[in-house]
Design a protein around this motif. Structure first.
Motif, short mmCIF file in Angstrom:
data_model
loop_
_atom_site.label_atom_id
_atom_site.label_comp_id
_atom_site.label_asym_id
_atom_site.label_seq_id
_atom_site.Cartn_x
_atom_site.Cartn_y
_atom_site.Cartn_z
N ALA A 129 -33.85 38.15 -71.00
CA ALA A 129 -32.68 39.03 -70.87
C ALA A 129 -33.15 40.48 -70.83
O ALA A 129 -34.14 40.83 -71.48
CB ALA A 129 -31.71 38.82 -72.03
N ARG A 242 -24.04 42.23 -74.86
CA ARG A 242 -23.81 40.78 -74.80
C ARG A 242 -22.44 40.42 -75.35
O ARG A 242 -21.74 39.58 -74.80
CB ARG A 242 -24.91 40.03 -75.56
CG ARG A 242 -26.26 40.05 -74.86
CD ARG A 242 -27.26 39.16 -75.56
NE ARG A 242 -26.99 37.77 -75.33
CZ ARG A 242 -27.60 37.03 -74.40
NH1 ARG A 242 -28.52 37.54 -73.63
NH2 ARG A 242 -27.29 35.75 -74.26
N LYS A 245 -19.63 40.97 -72.79
CA LYS A 245 -19.43 40.15 -71.58
C LYS A 245 -19.72 38.67 -71.74
O LYS A 245 -19.40 37.88 -70.85
CB LYS A 245 -20.19 40.74 -70.40
CG LYS A 245 -21.68 40.73 -70.48
CD LYS A 245 -22.28 40.87 -69.09
CE LYS A 245 -22.33 42.31 -68.63
NZ LYS A 245 -23.19 42.50 -67.48
N SER A 257 -25.63 31.40 -69.35
CA SER A 257 -25.56 31.24 -67.89
C SER A 257 -25.67 29.77 -67.54
O SER A 257 -26.57 29.09 -68.00
CB SER A 257 -26.71 31.98 -67.21
OG SER A 257 -26.70 33.33 -67.54
N PHE A 259 -25.90 28.60 -64.31
CA PHE A 259 -26.79 28.42 -63.16
C PHE A 259 -27.88 29.48 -63.19
O PHE A 259 -27.70 30.57 -63.75
CB PHE A 259 -26.00 28.56 -61.84
CG PHE A 259 -24.91 27.53 -61.68
CD1 PHE A 259 -25.21 26.24 -61.25
CD2 PHE A 259 -23.59 27.84 -61.96
CE1 PHE A 259 -24.21 25.28 -61.11
CE2 PHE A 259 -22.58 26.90 -61.81
CZ PHE A 259 -22.90 25.61 -61.39
N TYR A 282 -31.46 41.79 -55.80
CA TYR A 282 -32.59 42.54 -56.34
C TYR A 282 -33.86 42.09 -55.61
O TYR A 282 -34.24 40.91 -55.72
CB TYR A 282 -32.78 42.27 -57.83
CG TYR A 282 -31.50 42.20 -58.65
CD1 TYR A 282 -30.93 43.34 -59.20
CD2 TYR A 282 -30.86 40.97 -58.87
CE1 TYR A 282 -29.75 43.27 -59.94
CE2 TYR A 282 -29.69 40.89 -59.62
CZ TYR A 282 -29.14 42.04 -60.14
OH TYR A 282 -27.98 41.97 -60.87
N GLY A 294 -23.69 34.98 -60.61
CA GLY A 294 -22.36 35.33 -61.13
C GLY A 294 -21.50 35.95 -60.05
O GLY A 294 -20.31 35.63 -59.91
N ARG A 303 -13.59 32.78 -61.01
CA ARG A 303 -13.40 33.36 -62.35
C ARG A 303 -12.05 32.96 -62.93
O ARG A 303 -11.02 33.08 -62.25
CB ARG A 303 -13.50 34.87 -62.28
CG ARG A 303 -14.01 35.38 -63.57
CD ARG A 303 -14.21 36.79 -63.72
NE ARG A 303 -14.59 37.64 -62.63
CZ ARG A 303 -14.60 38.94 -62.80
NH1 ARG A 303 -14.24 39.45 -63.96
NH2 ARG A 303 -14.96 39.73 -61.81
N LEU A 318 -20.66 33.41 -64.33
CA LEU A 318 -21.84 32.56 -64.44
C LEU A 318 -21.79 31.68 -65.70
O LEU A 318 -22.61 30.79 -65.89
CB LEU A 318 -23.10 33.44 -64.47
CG LEU A 318 -24.46 32.80 -64.27
CD1 LEU A 318 -24.48 31.89 -63.06
CD2 LEU A 318 -25.54 33.86 -64.15
#
Ligand code: EPU
Length: 363
Positions: A129, A242, A245, A257, A259, A282, A294, A303, A318
């Motif tokens: 993370a 954390r 969210k 998560s 996936f 990225y 996500g 969602r 996610l």
């Protein structure tokens, strides 16, 4: 050593799915494992190693003998010129270890604060993370071979760490592992269900430097106008990010998560950007491009959606959640979670041509 029968597992998995272990043994010491392996019936039975249960989806009762790892202890083992070497028992709570290392003055694990689960489970999926992965702070681990009873030590190369991956996630003979890695005579072609991790050692740098550069953390730096944060400040910020969210698994069942973030070729990415200019991506050092799973799920409209009591978390698509209470007998079943997961995979594949790979182990 006591073999418990028909043990409810709802409290032992962070999704809080209702299921039972036909038989369960608590492993509180290495001696418990040696006693278990000395019993010919127990030695021969298939086994399932349970840590914090924070990365599993139970789709029914577990028929294999469940080994519930409760090996405790944490200490500063030694110092090298560069590092503090900290050792922790596999049953220690991960977040409590992180907090303890900081209280002792050893920085390095702060970006990994508040990840649910145990120390022994951390190397299995190479938890990560905010720009740090377990492998960046890993020294070595000891494990016991469930077939021979032999205790062996693995270094980082032998653990074959990858993104949410390690030698412990692969069965014997599976691909994607470096060939011929040997440790004390063990051919490490996959150690899934083959061993129990006993203790893990971490190398925490004496010349500590913050790991920043992650958008959410950089926002905190800007908000606090603080360019040289301490490890404790980063720990506090990571906890705040954390909590904002991700659902607390003690309140809303989940496994983080669901996936992995997929990687695509630059050509595939150009194609996706042409269709969806907002896709979060990225570029990676090897030329490939990581996409935010996500975002892909969110943009397919998932969602907040549900299948039975299994749902997609409102603040982070996610994360799949159990909408039943943590001790409700009527919460999500493993079947509902997997039906939802497959429906998400299908719609992401149909829209983007990308197959999402689940992170947790389906039992
Ligand atoms: N996004 C959306 N909609 C959503 C969710 C995300 O648009 O519903 C976008 C975000 O706005 C952001 C991007 O997707 O631009 C990435 O989201 P985020 O920063 O929350 O990180 P992530 O890629 O979803 C990964 C890890 C997390 C880890 C965070 C922080 C994986 C599979 N997940 O999440 O790990 O905490 O980065 O480093 O790599 C876990 O493995 O269980 C876990 C929580």
């Amino acid at each position: 050593m006591l073999v418990e029968k028909n043990v409810p597992l709802q409290a032992f998995n962070s999704f809080h799915i209702v299921a039972k272990a036909h038989a369960l043994v608590r492993i509180a010491s290495e001696a418990d494992l040696h006693a278990l392996l000395a019993d010919p019936v127990l030695r021969a039975s298939p086994k399932f190693v349970l840590g914090g249960g924070s990365n599993i989806v139970l789709t029914g009762d577990v028929k294999a003998l469940v080994l519930k790892v409760e090996l405790m202890g944490r200490l500063l083992l030694m110092e090298t010129a560069k590092d503090f070497i900290v050792e922790a028992g596999a049953g220690e709570n991960w977040h409590e270890l992180v907090a303890w290392t900081l209280a002792q003055g050893y920085g390095g694990l702060e970006n990994l604060a508040l990840i649910p689960g145990t120390v022994g489970a951390a190397p299995v999926q190479n938890i990560g993370a905010y720009g740090v992965e377990l492998q960046d702070r890993f020294d070595s681990l000891d494990a016991i071979d469930l077939q021979t009873g032999q205790v062996f030590t693995l270094n980082a190369a032998q653990c074959a760490f990858g993104y949410r991956d390690s030698v412990f996630k692969h069965g014997p003979g599976t691909a994607a592992l470096p060939d011929g890695l040997a440790a004390g005579g063990h051919q490490l072609l996959g150690l899934k269900d083959r061993c129990v991790i006993l203790r893990v050692r971490f190398a925490l740098p004496k010349a500590w430097k913050p790991v920043l550069g992650y958008a959410d953390l950089d926002k905190k730096i800007a908000e606090h106008a603080c360019t040289q944060p301490t490890a404790q400040q980063i720990f506090d910020w990571v906890c705040q990010i954390r909590r904002a969210k991700l659902p607390d698994p003690q309140v809303i069942g989940n496994v983080g998560s669901f996936f992995k973030n997929p990687t695509v070729t630059p050509e595939q990415c150009v194609d996706i950007i042409a269709r969806d200019p907002k896709v979060v991506h990225y570029p990676l050092a090897d030329g490939s491009v990581k996409l935010a799973a996500g975002w892909l799920i969110d943009s397919c409209g998932w969602r907040g959606k549900s299948v039975g009591q299994a749902g997609v978390y409102e603040k982070q698509a996610l994360v799949l959640v159990n909408r039943g209470g943590v001790d409700s007998p009527f919460g999500a079943t493993g079947g509902e979670v997997m039906t939802l997961a497959r429906a998400i995979q299908t719609s992401v594949y149909e829209r983007f041509g990308i197959r999402l790979e689940p992170e947790p182990v389906v039992v």
